[in-house]
Design a protein around this motif. Structure first.
Motif, PDB file in Angstrom:
ATOM      1  N   SER A 247      -1.841   4.726   9.076  1.00 11.84           N
ATOM      2  CA  SER A 247      -0.413   4.898   8.807  1.00 11.84           C
ATOM      3  C   SER A 247      -0.276   5.868   7.647  1.00 11.84           C
ATOM      4  O   SER A 247      -1.121   5.897   6.762  1.00 11.84           O
ATOM      5  N   SER A 248       0.801   6.637   7.673  1.00 12.40           N
ATOM      6  CA  SER A 248       1.061   7.514   6.525  1.00 12.40           C
ATOM      7  C   SER A 248       1.447   6.648   5.340  1.00 12.40           C
ATOM      8  O   SER A 248       2.025   5.573   5.510  1.00 12.40           O
ATOM      9  N   ARG A 249       1.117   7.128   4.162  1.00 16.50           N
ATOM     10  CA  ARG A 249       1.411   6.343   2.970  1.00 16.50           C
ATOM     11  C   ARG A 249       2.098   7.208   1.925  1.00 16.50           C
ATOM     12  O   ARG A 249       1.662   8.326   1.659  1.00 16.50           O
ATOM     13  N   LEU A 250       3.158   6.646   1.386  1.00 11.21           N
ATOM     14  CA  LEU A 250       3.880   7.339   0.330  1.00 11.21           C
ATOM     15  C   LEU A 250       3.438   6.709  -0.977  1.00 11.21           C
ATOM     16  O   LEU A 250       3.476   5.489  -1.121  1.00 11.21           O
ATOM     17  N   GLU A 251       2.980   7.542  -1.914  1.00 11.80           N
ATOM     18  CA  GLU A 251       2.501   7.002  -3.191  1.00 11.80           C
ATOM     19  C   GLU A 251       3.362   7.543  -4.327  1.00 11.80           C
ATOM     20  O   GLU A 251       3.641   8.746  -4.375  1.00 11.80           O
ATOM     21  N   LEU A 252       3.777   6.636  -5.194  1.00 17.13           N
ATOM     22  CA  LEU A 252       4.628   7.044  -6.317  1.00 17.13           C
ATOM     23  C   LEU A 252       4.126   6.413  -7.607  1.00 17.13           C
ATOM     24  O   LEU A 252       3.691   5.253  -7.606  1.00 17.13           O
ATOM     25  N   ASP A 253       4.177   7.189  -8.692  1.00 15.55           N
ATOM     26  CA  ASP A 253       3.856   6.655 -10.015  1.00 15.55           C
ATOM     27  C   ASP A 253       5.137   6.610 -10.838  1.00 15.55           C
ATOM     28  O   ASP A 253       5.972   7.531 -10.750  1.00 15.55           O
ATOM     29  N   ASP A 300      15.502   6.549  -4.492  1.00 16.68           N
ATOM     30  CA  ASP A 300      16.388   7.418  -5.265  1.00 16.68           C
ATOM     31  C   ASP A 300      17.677   6.691  -5.630  1.00 16.68           C
ATOM     32  O   ASP A 300      18.228   6.862  -6.729  1.00 16.68           O
ATOM     33  N   SER A 301      18.138   5.838  -4.699  1.00 17.29           N
ATOM     34  CA  SER A 301      19.404   5.131  -4.934  1.00 17.29           C
ATOM     35  C   SER A 301      19.323   4.163  -6.119  1.00 17.29           C
ATOM     36  O   SER A 301      20.340   3.740  -6.647  1.00 17.29           O
ATOM     37  N   THR A 302      18.108   3.817  -6.538  1.00 21.61           N
ATOM     38  CA  THR A 302      17.970   2.916  -7.686  1.00 21.61           C
ATOM     39  C   THR A 302      18.149   3.671  -9.002  1.00 21.61           C
ATOM     40  O   THR A 302      18.276   3.077 -10.065  1.00 21.61           O
ATOM     41  N   GLY A 303      18.100   5.004  -8.934  1.00 20.28           N
ATOM     42  CA  GLY A 303      18.223   5.808 -10.151  1.00 20.28           C
ATOM     43  C   GLY A 303      16.902   5.959 -10.890  1.00 20.28           C
ATOM     44  O   GLY A 303      16.824   6.645 -11.908  1.00 20.28           O
ATOM     45  N   LEU A 304      15.852   5.309 -10.378  1.00 19.11           N
ATOM     46  CA  LEU A 304      14.543   5.403 -11.044  1.00 19.11           C
ATOM     47  C   LEU A 304      13.873   6.729 -10.681  1.00 19.11           C
ATOM     48  O   LEU A 304      13.976   7.184  -9.541  1.00 19.11           O
ATOM     49  N   GLU A 305      13.199   7.323 -11.666  1.00 16.36           N
ATOM     50  CA  GLU A 305      12.558   8.615 -11.385  1.00 16.36           C
ATOM     51  C   GLU A 305      11.048   8.502 -11.433  1.00 16.36           C
ATOM     52  O   GLU A 305      10.482   8.214 -12.485  1.00 16.36           O
ATOM     53  N   PRO A 306      10.407   8.728 -10.312  1.00 22.32           N
ATOM     54  CA  PRO A 306       8.938   8.685 -10.338  1.00 22.32           C
ATOM     55  C   PRO A 306       8.365   9.880 -11.107  1.00 22.32           C
ATOM     56  O   PRO A 306       8.974  10.946 -11.137  1.00 22.32           O
ATOM     57  N   THR A 307       7.177   9.685 -11.699  1.00 16.81           N
ATOM     58  CA  THR A 307       6.513  10.801 -12.391  1.00 16.81           C
ATOM     59  C   THR A 307       5.648  11.593 -11.424  1.00 16.81           C
ATOM     60  O   THR A 307       5.238  12.708 -11.713  1.00 16.81           O
ATOM     61  N   ARG A 308       5.331  10.980 -10.279  1.00 17.24           N
ATOM     62  CA  ARG A 308       4.524  11.684  -9.274  1.00 17.24           C
ATOM     63  C   ARG A 308       4.843  11.109  -7.906  1.00 17.24           C
ATOM     64  O   ARG A 308       5.039   9.893  -7.756  1.00 17.24           O
ATOM     65  N   ILE A 309       4.939  11.981  -6.914  1.00 18.00           N
ATOM     66  CA  ILE A 309       5.114  11.528  -5.527  1.00 18.00           C
ATOM     67  C   ILE A 309       4.052  12.215  -4.679  1.00 18.00           C
ATOM     68  O   ILE A 309       3.825  13.424  -4.814  1.00 18.00           O
ATOM     69  N   ALA A 310       3.363  11.459  -3.834  1.00 19.14           N
ATOM     70  CA  ALA A 310       2.396  12.080  -2.914  1.00 19.14           C
ATOM     71  C   ALA A 310       2.504  11.407  -1.564  1.00 19.14           C
ATOM     72  O   ALA A 310       2.784  10.209  -1.464  1.00 19.14           O
ATOM     73  N   LEU A 311       2.298  12.195  -0.522  1.00 19.78           N
ATOM     74  CA  LEU A 311       2.289  11.638   0.827  1.00 19.78           C
ATOM     75  C   LEU A 311       0.861  11.725   1.345  1.00 19.78           C
ATOM     76  O   LEU A 311       0.281  12.811   1.376  1.00 19.78           O
ATOM     77  N   ARG A 312       0.302  10.582   1.680  1.00 21.62           N
ATOM     78  CA  ARG A 312      -1.087  10.574   2.178  1.00 21.62           C
ATOM     79  C   ARG A 312      -1.091  10.336   3.673  1.00 21.62           C
ATOM     80  O   ARG A 312      -0.593   9.329   4.163  1.00 21.62           O
ATOM     81  N   GLU A 313      -1.677  11.292   4.385  1.00 18.76           N
ATOM     82  CA  GLU A 313      -1.837  11.109   5.829  1.00 18.76           C
ATOM     83  C   GLU A 313      -2.951  10.082   6.035  1.00 18.76           C
ATOM     84  O   GLU A 313      -3.805   9.903   5.154  1.00 18.76           O
TER      85      GLU A 313
END
Ligand code: ATP
Length: 341
Positions: A247-253, A300-313
């Protein structure tokens, strides 16, 4: 998903292999050691000129399968042929056609690299001049010319593995078996060995390779057979396995764990499953690109800002985890613990 005898070769053309096109055929092979069922009835088919990656964790049965195919071990039941020859009934003829390089380099540390290769030639009944010429050719090919006349004791782990592989090729085998060829090597030596293996395959050698490294199977193998507890649990190309099980995975810090937890809880269950580890969020997505957008919109709707976003196939690691329920990190840790004992 099952890919028995038709396969895409490395040039990308697909062909269907008939029985005579198969370099290795294994049918219902079982092997038991006391209470341990090392092989519980496996079937394999390796078309000529292709690479089969036998992938599994420690104790899956990989080495047992290689030992059966290289005539070192008699199966309890089932049949196996290499180059059309039965490994139980025609072991001598099989041995003339195969090469084997193992998990632990089998070369003699007290001899030089050249002496090791000449000795293997002698054991294969080559005349002296042939064995010398072949040794020189292989030393050159495996980038061991400078070290050729030093005792193997002085070689690095990577050099030993290269020499071991060279020794397996002295006899110009048509089918090569490599049992975890890069286990324990550093990334650079591993890459060097992969390049050498790729050259051999490009030259038309049929290869059966066992590995615990998903990356290795992904890079080298045309077809991958995943085994666990002596059973085949999946087979296909790397792409097929990934498509079927990953499964694709979205990773956020985030800056802190509280933000990560809040972001994760915003992701609707229908979009994906979010897991939090400290300030890191990993969302296993239910479905392709649309799910990525939906997950990001929700966060995004929470107003929280990630420091990094990555999409892992999906990787083969994901495949393995979904098939066995065990991450490969655990497998590697087990292996390290076993080696330390
Ligand atoms: P590894 O990656 O650790 O080399 P493997 O996949 O090659 O593992 P095998 O070595 O084939 O696994 O072992 C399969 C099972 O058979 C394991 O449970 C192992 O402990 C057992 N086994 C292997 N050889 C023997 C033996 N000679 N006596 C008893 N049990 C054995």
């Amino acid at each position: 998903m099952a890919l028995e005898t038709g396969t895409a070769n490395r040039a990308g053309t697909t062909r269907t292999a008939g029985p005579t096109d198969l370099a290795v055929v294994v049918e219902g092979v079982m092997k038991r050691y006391g209470a341990v069922e090392a092989l519980a009835g496996i079937d394999l088919a390796v078309p000529r000129g292709t690479v089969l990656g036998l992938l599994g964790p420690n104790g899956a049965g990989k080495t047992t399968a290689v030992r059966v195919l290289t005539t070192l071990l008699r199966p309890d039941s089932g049949t196996a042929t290499v180059d059309g020859l039965d490994v139980v009934r025609q072991p001598q003829q099989v041995r003339l056609r195969i090469g084997l390089a193992g998990q632990y380099a089998a070369v003699d540390a007290n001899l030089t690299g050249r002496e090791n290769l000449v000795l293997v030639g002698k054991l294969n009944h080559q005349v002296k001049s042939t064995s010398r010429d072949r040794a020189a050719e292989l030393l050159d090919r495996f980038d061991l010319v400078d070290a050729a006349d030093r005792t193997v004791r002085t070689y690095s782990g990577g050099m030993r593995r290269r020499l071991d592989l060279a020794a397996a090729l002295v006899n110009r085998p048509s089918v090569l078996f490599l049992d975890e060829p890069t286990t324990g090597l550093d990334p650079r030596s591993r890459n060097d060995l992969w390049a050498v293996i790729e050259e051999l395959v490009a030259d038309g050698t049929t290869l059966l390779l066992t590995t615990q490294y998903l990356e290795e199977a992904d890079r080298l193998a045309d077809e991958i057979v995943v085994i666990d507890h002596g059973r085949v649990i999946a087979r296909g190309t790397a792409g097929e396995l990934k498509a079927g099980f990953g499964s694709s995975r979205l990773e956020l810090d985030f800056d802190d764990p509280a933000a990560a937890t809040a972001a994760a809880s915003a992701v609707p269950a229908a979009v994906g499953t979010a897991n939090v580890e400290g300030a890191h969020v990993a969302v296993t997505l239910a479905d392709g690109a649309k799910a990525v957008l939906e997950a990001l919109r929700a966060i995004d709707s929470t107003g929280l800002e990630p420091t990094r976003i990555a999409l892992r196939e999906p990787t083969l690691d994901d495949v393995f985890l979904s098939l066995t329920g065990r991450p490969t990190a655990d497998v590697a840790a087990d292996a390290a613990a076993g080696a330390a004992k």
